[in-house]
Design a protein around this motif. Structure first.
Motif, PDB file in Angstrom:
ATOM      1  N   TRP A  26       0.881  -1.154  -0.034  1.00  0.00           N
ATOM      2  CA  TRP A  26       0.137   0.036   0.245  1.00  0.00           C
ATOM      3  C   TRP A  26       0.841   0.994   0.148  1.00  0.00           C
ATOM      4  N   ILE A  39      -9.005   4.886   7.734  1.00  0.00           N
ATOM      5  CA  ILE A  39      -8.999   5.496   6.578  1.00  0.00           C
ATOM      6  C   ILE A  39      -7.954   6.567   6.390  1.00  0.00           C
ATOM      7  N   LEU A  90      -4.845   7.060   3.840  1.00  0.00           N
ATOM      8  CA  LEU A  90      -4.494   8.044   3.011  1.00  0.00           C
ATOM      9  C   LEU A  90      -3.425   8.969   3.199  1.00  0.00           C
ATOM     10  N   HIS A 118      -7.542   1.599  -6.020  1.00  0.00           N
ATOM     11  CA  HIS A 118      -8.097   1.194  -4.749  1.00  0.00           C
ATOM     12  C   HIS A 118      -9.275   0.858  -4.474  1.00  0.00           C
ATOM     13  N   LEU A 148     -10.593  -1.890  -1.483  1.00  0.00           N
ATOM     14  CA  LEU A 148     -11.700  -1.351  -0.393  1.00  0.00           C
ATOM     15  C   LEU A 148     -12.977  -1.963  -0.555  1.00  0.00           C
ATOM     16  N   ARG A 184     -15.226   3.028   0.120  1.00  0.00           N
ATOM     17  CA  ARG A 184     -14.819   3.667  -1.125  1.00  0.00           C
ATOM     18  C   ARG A 184     -15.116   5.101  -0.909  1.00  0.00           C
ATOM     19  N   GLU A 229     -15.661   6.873   1.724  1.00  0.00           N
ATOM     20  CA  GLU A 229     -14.990   7.669   2.628  1.00  0.00           C
ATOM     21  C   GLU A 229     -13.523   7.846   1.987  1.00  0.00           C
ATOM     22  N   PHE A 230     -12.962   7.047   1.334  1.00  0.00           N
ATOM     23  CA  PHE A 230     -11.519   7.285   0.830  1.00  0.00           C
ATOM     24  C   PHE A 230     -11.480   8.212  -0.243  1.00  0.00           C
ATOM     25  N   SER A 231     -12.665   8.301  -1.015  1.00  0.00           N
ATOM     26  CA  SER A 231     -12.649   9.287  -2.336  1.00  0.00           C
ATOM     27  C   SER A 231     -12.901  10.844  -1.324  1.00  0.00           C
TER      28      SER A 231
END
Length: 352
Positions: free
Chosen positions: A208, A273, A277, A314, A318, A336, A338-340
């Motif tokens: 990662w 997260i 990030l 990712h 995710l 996804r 939350e990541f975006s």
């Protein structure tokens, strides 16, 4: 016509109170000028006599009952007056007794009020000491769990302490609030640093962040992906970091977006997260901040394309690895999304 005139005359005489004329008119009406009608006189006299007797009886009855009723009413009124006088005497006596009792009890009431105030003060002190004792006990438990490397229990106790901190915000005991916040902050930093370090090690084993598209990741990730203990540790550390979410929000100032965006306030990115990030945030700031050749104000498509590529790289991981952990842990969070959202915060910060 004669009969009508006769009736009118009888009524007029009766109204005028002329009794002889009324009697004469009455006989004229009942007997008339026909001598044969004189036979009716006996019956008429008998009827009138009977009516007279009935009227006399009624008068006698009324004359005898009215004094009795008046006498009974007067008797009842007299009895009521006596009862009222007795009640007034009792009320006066009772009022005097109450005043005397109040005067006697006044010093006791003052002493009792002072004692109650002292008791309430002692109870407040006792409650304050109980809070201090509880905070210290929880702090000792966290320390013991960390000494035995029982991080999950330590994280659970810290989450409970953070909830207590929130409940205490209504208190006016500023020193107690400061002590609670300092204790939460102390253990939060220790646990967050430890869990973040362990989580980053697991992510590093999974290579990662994923810089290449998913098709290119398959060969490099095939071996670690086949090791179940890596994903077990990933899930364990992810859940432990989630337990620190409450304390992290309590201690971290939320990021405020510029007012020009007119966007509603959004919740903080969940802690695991945020850790995931971190390397991408470093890359974004390195390439699209400062004097880098990639930081060209006329080329916003460069950093937008980079963000979209990272989201695409990712998404599979995710959805397949992180989302099941979130579903099992309980919070209704889309991994996804939350990541975006975290990556888009970088774009908004740059545009600001």
């Amino acid at each position: 016509i004669t009969a009508l005139v006769g009736n009118e005359q009888v009524n007029e005489d009766k109204d005028n109170g002329d009794l002889p004329s009324y009697v004469s008119a009455f006989i004229e009406k009942e007997v008339g000028s026909d001598l044969k009608s004189l036979k009716k006189l006996d019956k008429l006299i008998e009827q009138m006599t009977e009516n007279k007797m009935q009227l006399e009886e009624q008068v006698l009855t009324i004359s005898s009952e009215i004094p009795k009723r008046i006498q009974s009413a007067l008797k009842n009124a007299e009895e009521s007056k006596q009862f009222l006088n007795q009640f007034l005497e009792q009320e006066t006596h009772l009022f005097s007794s109450i005043n005397s009792h109040l005067l006697t009890a006044q010093p006791w009431m003052e002493d009792l009020g002072a004692m109650i105030s002292q008791i309430e003060e002692i109870e407040r002190h006792l409650a304050y000491l109980k809070w201090i004792s509880q905070i210290e006990e929880l702090s000792d438990n966290i320390q013991q769990y960390l000494m035995t490397n029982n991080v999950p229990e330590a994280a659970s106790i810290l989450a409970y302490m953070a909830e207590l901190d929130i409940k205490l915000q209504e208190s006016s005991c500023t020193h107690l609030l400061t002590f609670m916040r300092a204790t939460v902050k102390f253990w939060h930093k220790i646990l967050k640093d430890k869990l973040t370090s362990d989580f980053e090690e697991i992510l590093a084993q999974l290579h990662w962040p994923f810089i290449t598209p998913p098709q290119s990741q398959a060969a490099g990730l095939s071996r670690p992906a086949s090791a179940p203990d890596i994903y077990t540790n990933l899930e364990t550390l992810f859940c432990q970091l989630l337990k620190l979410q409450t304390s992290d929000e309590l201690l971290t100032e939320p990021k405020q977006l510029p007012e020009k965006y007119c966007l509603p306030a959004s919740p903080a990115i969940i802690l695991p997260i945020q850790v995931m990030l971190t390397p991408l945030q470093k890359r974004f700031r390195y390439h699209f901040r400062g004097n880098r050749q990639t930081n060209v104000i006329s080329k916003p498509e460069w950093y937008l394309a980079q963000v979209l590529m990272w989201i695409g790289n990712h998404s599979q991981f995710l959805d397949e690895k992180i989302q099941p952990i979130l579903d099992k842990a309980g919070p209704s969070v889309n991994a996804r999304l939350e990541f975006s959202r975290g990556l888009m915060m970088l774009v908004l910060e740059k545009l600001a």
